[in-house]
Design an enzyme around this catalytic site. Structure first.
Site: not given
Lengths: 281, 281
Positions: A99, B95-97
């Site tokens: 991130d 969450a940028k999963r």
């Protein structure tokens, strides 16, 4: 854990295995479901049965998050159990985080401080300032996706880019090269899928000394001997992940025993490949 | 929530604001720290004070994971509070999963089923089979990183690639184009940073109808009017994220009131930009 301590463990155990703790309640032995924390009990039994054959455990956070708070408690109990009972084990939080800077710092805090893992996997798409906050931690390791083991790796990772302005190269190579320029890049390791063994020669030209975490041996079709042939360096430099092939070797009451049998097969194959390599050197 | 319901909410509230709930215990008012769950109490006060001015709340999971189990409990309480008290709000798990197929399914289960978010942010690096498991969920939305707001975006996202074999283009454009071919791609939205307003024209050529989640207005220097000029479509098609500028407007006992003032400023600016746009049409 320092990189040298990891190398020492590999030499002592004659193993560079990383057992994936990807626990799915639908796949574990039914008798465990009656216990208060089936995920932790499953992990504990697998760990106790295999700790002398493996240098690393790698829980994938997705399998814990899927069970909400209870899942996170199982993850916390698992990492605490490993850290207190088998402190020589190199622990990997397979979380694939990334991130903007201050947010990556919070993830680094979560995995390196709160949970006390030795390493965490990260995604490279957001670039330098998304990864450097992880690299800042002393004796912690950041394992960045380079060339993954899945089919989707060919969507973007192998596209040619002109980032270097000198020669056209594939994106994953640019990711490897660029990351070497980042602050504290000595704390980087890389994920490279075993399903792409033919790429290891090129990868070793860019990162000869880095550890590579290699998923995809076994269920996904990658070959251990091929990976070692092209990917092993003088410190071994490989952590071979196996999850399903070991932890789900049996779903009966003998699951831990059968997991040990599978881990032992891999350890023995690794010992043979190491002695082959280091006889030559 | 369906896309149409989101559009309706934008028209009713004359707002396309997404308030980021990135709660750092070092930044919230000191008097909250005495409560049992300061993070939830902070969020609840912010939500109660701003829910009529915003269409969306976006907790970034990093800020919750950093506090371990307690943090996850705060996240769960926050999403439950929004879902039960303000069901018209579009919720985003930032969450940028992203992982291989069966693992991404576990993440999708975590955010769409266990926590019951309307959407989740994902990273594209691992390609199609890492994202499609999210897209399979009905009336759930997958917000993929395209061009992020940070400096590191220029490390890889803007490199030229020859993926199309027809014309050379930047990686983020290839990511946009390729993702349109994926199964259930109608459930995709994209992250595009406000700090790169000049890119919106090109992006809208590739994804004219998709919603774009836009961080980077305010603290990071992006301009709301510039983003709207180049990025707004006939359904607005934008969710503008603001976190620090709103939630940390004051760290005194008046923090919720001051947050409302800042949210109101943004809502009024958005209302003006919408009337400007839709007068023209």
């Amino acid at each position: 854990m320092t990189t040298q301590q990891l190398i020492d463990q590999i030499k002592i155990k004659k193993s560079f295995l990383a057992v994936g703790l990807d626990v799915d309640l639908n796949k574990i032995p039914k008798h465990l479901l009656e216990l208060e924390d089936p995920i932790f009990e499953f992990n504990k039994a697998i760990i106790d049965a295999t700790h002398d054959l493996t240098v690393s455990y790698k829980p994938n956070t997705a399998f814990y998050e899927a069970y909400g708070i209870k899942g996170w408690m199982s993850l916390q109990k698992t990492i605490n159990y490993i850290n207190t009972t088998y402190p020589d084990i190199f622990t990997i939080a397979d979380a694939k985080r990334g991130d903007i800077g201050n947010t990556s710092s919070m993830y680094a805090k979560a995995f390196f401080e709160d949970l006390n893992f030795d390493s965490v996997t990260v995604a490279p798409y957001m670039g330098k300032d998304s990864v450097e906050p992880f690299l800042a931690f002393e004796n912690k390791h950041t394992i960045m996706l380079a060339l993954t083991s899945n089919q989707g790796a060919f969507d973007f990772q192998t596209l040619n880019v002109d980032g270097s302005r000198v020669e056209v190269k594939e994106l994953y190579k640019q990711v490897l090269e660029t990351s070497k320029t980042w602050k504290k890049s000595e704390n980087l390791m890389y994920v490279v899928g075993a399903t792409k063994a033919e790429y290891f020669t090129e990868i070793r030209k860019i990162v000869p000394d880095s550890f590579l975490l290699v998923p995809g041996v076994g269920a996904q079709g990658g070959s251990l001997s091929e990976v070692c042939k092209y990917g092993m360096n003088d410190n071994v430099g490989l952590l071979i992940n196996s999850s399903r092939g070991i932890i789900y070797a049996s779903n009966g009451t003998d699951f831990a025993e059968k997991a040990r049998e599978e881990a032992l097969k891999m350890q023995q194959e690794m010992e043979a490949l190491m002695s082959l390599k280091f006889k030559k050197v």
